[in-house]
Design a protein around this motif. Structure first.
Motif, mmCIF file in Angstrom:
data_model
loop_
_atom_site.group_PDB
_atom_site.id
_atom_site.type_symbol
_atom_site.label_atom_id
_atom_site.label_comp_id
_atom_site.label_asym_id
_atom_site.label_seq_id
_atom_site.Cartn_x
_atom_site.Cartn_y
_atom_site.Cartn_z
ATOM 1 N N HIS A 122 35.520 -17.981 109.526
ATOM 2 C CA HIS A 122 34.420 -17.366 108.792
ATOM 3 C C HIS A 122 34.310 -15.911 109.175
ATOM 4 N N ALA A 131 11.099 8.657 117.578
ATOM 5 C CA ALA A 131 9.974 9.369 117.002
ATOM 6 C C ALA A 131 8.643 8.847 117.519
ATOM 7 N N GLY A 132 8.554 7.541 117.788
ATOM 8 C CA GLY A 132 7.350 6.984 118.390
ATOM 9 C C GLY A 132 6.132 7.104 117.495
ATOM 10 N N MET A 165 29.347 -1.109 108.923
ATOM 11 C CA MET A 165 28.533 0.002 108.414
ATOM 12 C C MET A 165 27.051 -0.346 108.474
ATOM 13 N N LEU A 166 26.730 -1.541 107.944
ATOM 14 C CA LEU A 166 25.330 -1.956 107.925
ATOM 15 C C LEU A 166 24.794 -1.967 109.356
ATOM 16 N N ARG A 167 25.688 -2.364 110.267
ATOM 17 C CA ARG A 167 25.273 -2.436 111.654
ATOM 18 C C ARG A 167 24.915 -1.039 112.177
ATOM 19 N N VAL A 205 24.047 1.543 110.436
ATOM 20 C CA VAL A 205 22.855 2.018 109.746
ATOM 21 C C VAL A 205 21.613 1.480 110.436
ATOM 22 N N THR A 206 21.638 0.188 110.741
ATOM 23 C CA THR A 206 20.477 -0.440 111.346
ATOM 24 C C THR A 206 20.212 0.156 112.717
ATOM 25 N N PHE A 238 20.953 3.034 113.768
ATOM 26 C CA PHE A 238 20.439 4.377 113.608
ATOM 27 C C PHE A 238 18.945 4.336 113.273
ATOM 28 N N ALA A 239 18.598 3.462 112.336
ATOM 29 C CA ALA A 239 17.196 3.371 111.916
ATOM 30 C C ALA A 239 16.318 2.964 113.091
ATOM 31 N N ALA A 257 3.279 8.462 117.379
ATOM 32 C CA ALA A 257 2.290 9.432 117.836
ATOM 33 C C ALA A 257 1.203 9.607 116.787
ATOM 34 N N LEU A 277 15.951 5.825 115.510
ATOM 35 C CA LEU A 277 15.029 6.815 114.960
ATOM 36 C C LEU A 277 13.585 6.360 115.181
ATOM 37 N N ALA A 278 13.374 5.084 114.922
ATOM 38 C CA ALA A 278 12.027 4.532 115.070
ATOM 39 C C ALA A 278 11.574 4.666 116.520
#
Ligand code: HEM
Lengths: 280, 427
Positions: free
Chosen positions: A280, A16-17, A1-3, A5-6, A8-9, A19, A12-13
């Motif tokens: 592990h 959007a760029g 999940m965390l993966r 999320v990251t 996606f973030a 500008a 998005l970054a």
């Protein structure tokens, strides 16, 4: 999940760029400069042409305080010659320096004098001070060009577009005295626009008159001297003055990356080996 | 985890030193024998990476300081002198400037890791607060560092941020003048910022020592959030964690090197290559990317004083987190609802970052005109930052306290090794 999320973030970054546009201004024309990309290098012939454009045209208004004649003969520079690792010995550099008159103080009498330049001198400024420079340019200071290619959004492509971008103003746009309309120059022309206010022309008014003209500079290597050629060559030269260590930087970058990739591989192998019996 | 020391001095000198100053024992217990949970994932390698970043900043910074001149008349030219005439000066400066960004990338990942896995919960509250102090000091250091090259953004960034203090009632103006060391941002300001920029990293290093000490008292958290119960749950730090951290550091250095050598100015602003000019305000003053979310919160609030308080409040929330979260379960691996809200929080932070880089009245969806509320169109970045700001505070002040009381967490394993040895490899 965390993966997820990251990812996606990050996505998005990237989408959007960053500008940062404020007024409407035209995007610079793309130019395929030789120095672009991780393998890009300066084209020495282009830098030499660019230097000539700068010296014969721009230098009559703009200073270039951060660059010295010796830099012209540095590795990666327009007049570098492997025969002269010390640019102070380079005869081309010495001749170019001697072409310029440098303001100085006579060591004996203290009088202000002019003397021919030496490679250690920085490029002389066209005016003794900022007020003098303003006075000769309709009250507007022509900015120092040393860092120009790094100090504007779009860099050398912006400069090339600006220099070739002095178009006829659209009907309905009043251009004030000493002003020139240029759609690539950031600004706001709405107060001078009598047309439809939903369609204000792009760009702004610049106090620099179109500096280039066909055949204004004669290129020693026989390249046809169009305005576009002059603009791109001087833009490339300005990229070099802003980032003279670019070739050295990229070269070292490859050595560093190759080392780090090998080193990471080695560490990964050690990691697998150390952990081979541990869950592990 | 501060158990019994197993260090045995091997040479005569070590035995002699051990009874006088057991420093080798300290190092051995902390970085060799120290038991680490065996199930740590790569999100746990950022602590080591952060130490690396601090080291890089201190070493490159000290050499830069040998060539840098902290005065309004000479600072810009001295940085360019470093770039052009100092041997490998361009490398030092690009390392230092991009190193600051890399430092913040690492610290944000490190902190979000802590939030996701509940690493701030008892008994790790002091550890968490020490981390927050480091983050605060880092922000102060980076802000003052960015002023040093004395470009347009340096000067105007310093002007905008120091002016925030003037919003405080009664004493505001006096505090601002005191910070400036004069009646405007000028040489005196630059010189004191340089002095503090040199000092703070060493204070950070001091707090890092406390942070690691606190860590070694309570032990590391891990992806399950269950404390180690037996020897089967842990592995000695060396070689297991050292080699994994080393590998992660090396990957991080690859990313760092790509920035330094191939896109050194990508995270900077072109205006900072224009010398500072108090007479010319740049059309658009923006801080460095790592401050953008806070800058957006500041501008989301129409009142200056309230905006400043909201900005500092946003940081205060992070400090207060251990007491805001009421959940008994540490790791969000077993808290599906918490995961969802965390995910939205992450998006809100990224959105705030974008809002911070835009003019407040710019349209989010170009061309669309909607209702104007509180002087701004709803389709504007200021409204987007208002919504995100509301979520930011809602996450800390409502979701964190309430979710712990009402949610139904999944069953948690008995020990670390039970899910691990059972082969459950989620997250
Ligand atoms: C926590 C660690 C540190 C951080 C986050 C940090 C951050 C920064 C930043 C963002 C800049 C502006 C870079 C630019 O755009 O040019 C800067 C400049 C500078 N820093 Fe640091 N720094 C740190 C540690 C240090 C240390 C320990 C020194 C040593 C005295 C130092 C000395 C300097 C100097 C001389 C400059 C001006 C030169 C330049 O602009 O490149 N820094 N720092």
């Amino acid at each position: 999940m965390l993966r997820k999320v990251t990812l996606f973030a990050v996505a998005l970054a990237l989408v959007a760029g960053p500008a940062l546009a404020s007024g409407k201004v035209r995007e610079p024309h793309p130019v395929a400069f030789s120095f672009e990309g991780p393998f890009g290098r300066f084209d020495q012939a282009q830098l030499q042409r660019g230097y000539k454009v700068y010296r014969e045209v721009c230098a009559s208004c703009h200073s270039m305080n951060l660059v010295a004649f010796r830099n012209l003969g540095d590795k990666g520079g327009p007049f570098f010659d492997p025969k002269y690792p010390n640019p102070n010995d380079n005869p081309v550099v010495k001749a170019l320096a001697a072409d310029s008159q440098i303001r100085d103080i006579d060591g004996e009498t203290g009088d202000a004098i002019q003397r021919p330049g030496i490679p250690a001198d920085n490029f002389p400024a066209p005016f003794p001070n900022d007020p003098a420079s303003r006075a000769s340019n309709g009250g507007v200071l022509p900015p120092d060009l040393s860092m120009m290619a790094k100090a504007r959004e779009g860099g050398p492509e912006y400069i090339a577009s600006l220099l070739t971008g002095f178009v006829t103003p659209p009907a309905g746009l009043t251009v004030g005295p000493g002003q020139h309309y240029n759609p690539w120059f950031p600004g706001d022309v709405s107060s001078a626009w009598s047309g439809d206010h939903a369609h204000v022309p792009e760009g702004g008014f610049i106090a620099m008159a179109p500096p280039l003209a066909p055949d204004k500079v004669e290129f020693d290597d026989g390249t046809k001297s169009t305005v576009r050629q002059q603009a791109q060559d001087v833009a490339a030269f300005l990229m070099w003055t802003a980032e003279p260590k670019m070739e050295e930087r990229k070269q070292m970058g490859f050595s560093v990356l190759i080392f780090l990739v090998l080193f990471s591989g080695l560490l990964y192998a050690s990691y697998r080996r150390v952990w081979r019996n541990e869950s592990h | 985890m501060s158990g019994h020391s197993t260090y045995e001095p091997k040479t005569g000198f070590e035995r002699w030193l051990d009874v006088r100053l057991p420093i080798v024992r300290l190092g051995y217990d902390s970085f060799v024998d120290y038991p680490t949970p065996r199930n740590l994932n790569y999100w746990w390698t950022f602590g080591g990476i952060l130490s690396l970043c601090l080291g890089v900043q201190i070493i490159s910074g000290i050499v830069l300081a040998m060539h840098y001149t902290p005065s309004a008349g000479a600072a810009f030219a001295s940085v360019e002198h470093i770039m052009r005439d100092v041997n490998y000066g361009w490398l030092l400066r690009y390392m230092h400037a991009n190193g600051a960004s890399m430092f913040f990338i690492a610290v944000y990942i490190h902190m979000l890791r802590g939030v996701y896995y509940g690493s701030y919960k008892a008994p790790r509250e002091v550890l968490w607060i020490l981390g927050c102090v480091i983050y605060l000091l880092m922000m102060a250091t980076a802000f003052m560092g960015y002023v040093l090259p004395w470009g347009q953004m340096s000067f105007w960034g310093a002007t905008v941020i120091t002016n925030l203090f003037s919003a405080l009632p009664v004493v505001g103006q006096a505090i601002t003048t005191w910070l400036w060391g004069g009646f405007a941002v000028d040489s005196a300001t630059l010189n004191r910022f340089f002095s503090l920029h040199y000092l703070l990293p060493f204070m950070i290093a001091g707090v890092v020592v406390l942070h690691v000490w606190a860590l070694h008292v309570v032990g590391q958290n891990n992806p399950t959030g269950i404390d180690p119960k037996s020897k089967a749950d842990t592995l000695p730090f060396t070689p297991y964690a050292t080699v994994k951290d080393g590998f992660a550091m090396s990957l991080f250095l690859i990313l760092f090197a790509v920035f330094i050598f191939f896109m050194p100015n990508a995270m900077g602003h072109p205006d900072n290559y224009i010398p500072a000019n108090p007479m010319v305000t740049p059309p658009h003053i923006v801080p460095e990317w790592y401050f953008l979310p806070f800058y957006a919160i500041l501008r989301a609030i129409p009142d200056k004083l309230m905006g400043v308080l909201a900005m500092f409040g946003a940081i205060a929330c992070i400090f207060a987190l251990p007491w805001l979260d009421t959940s008994k379960v540490k790791s969000m691996r077993y808290r599906p609802q918490a995961k969802l809200y965390f995910f939205i929080f992450l998006v809100a932070c990224v959105v705030l970052g974008f809002c911070g880089a835009r003019l407040p009245d710019d349209q989010v969806i170009p061309g669309l005109k909607t209702l104007s509320v509180m002087d701004s169109d709803l389709n504007s970045f200021v409204w987007l930052s208002r919504i995100s700001t509301a979520y930011y505070f809602g996450y800390f002040l409502l979701v964190m306290p309430l979710l712990g009381l009402f949610e139904k967490p999944l069953p948690t394993p008995e020990t670390i090794s039970s899910p691990v040895l059972g082969g459950d490899k989620k997250d």
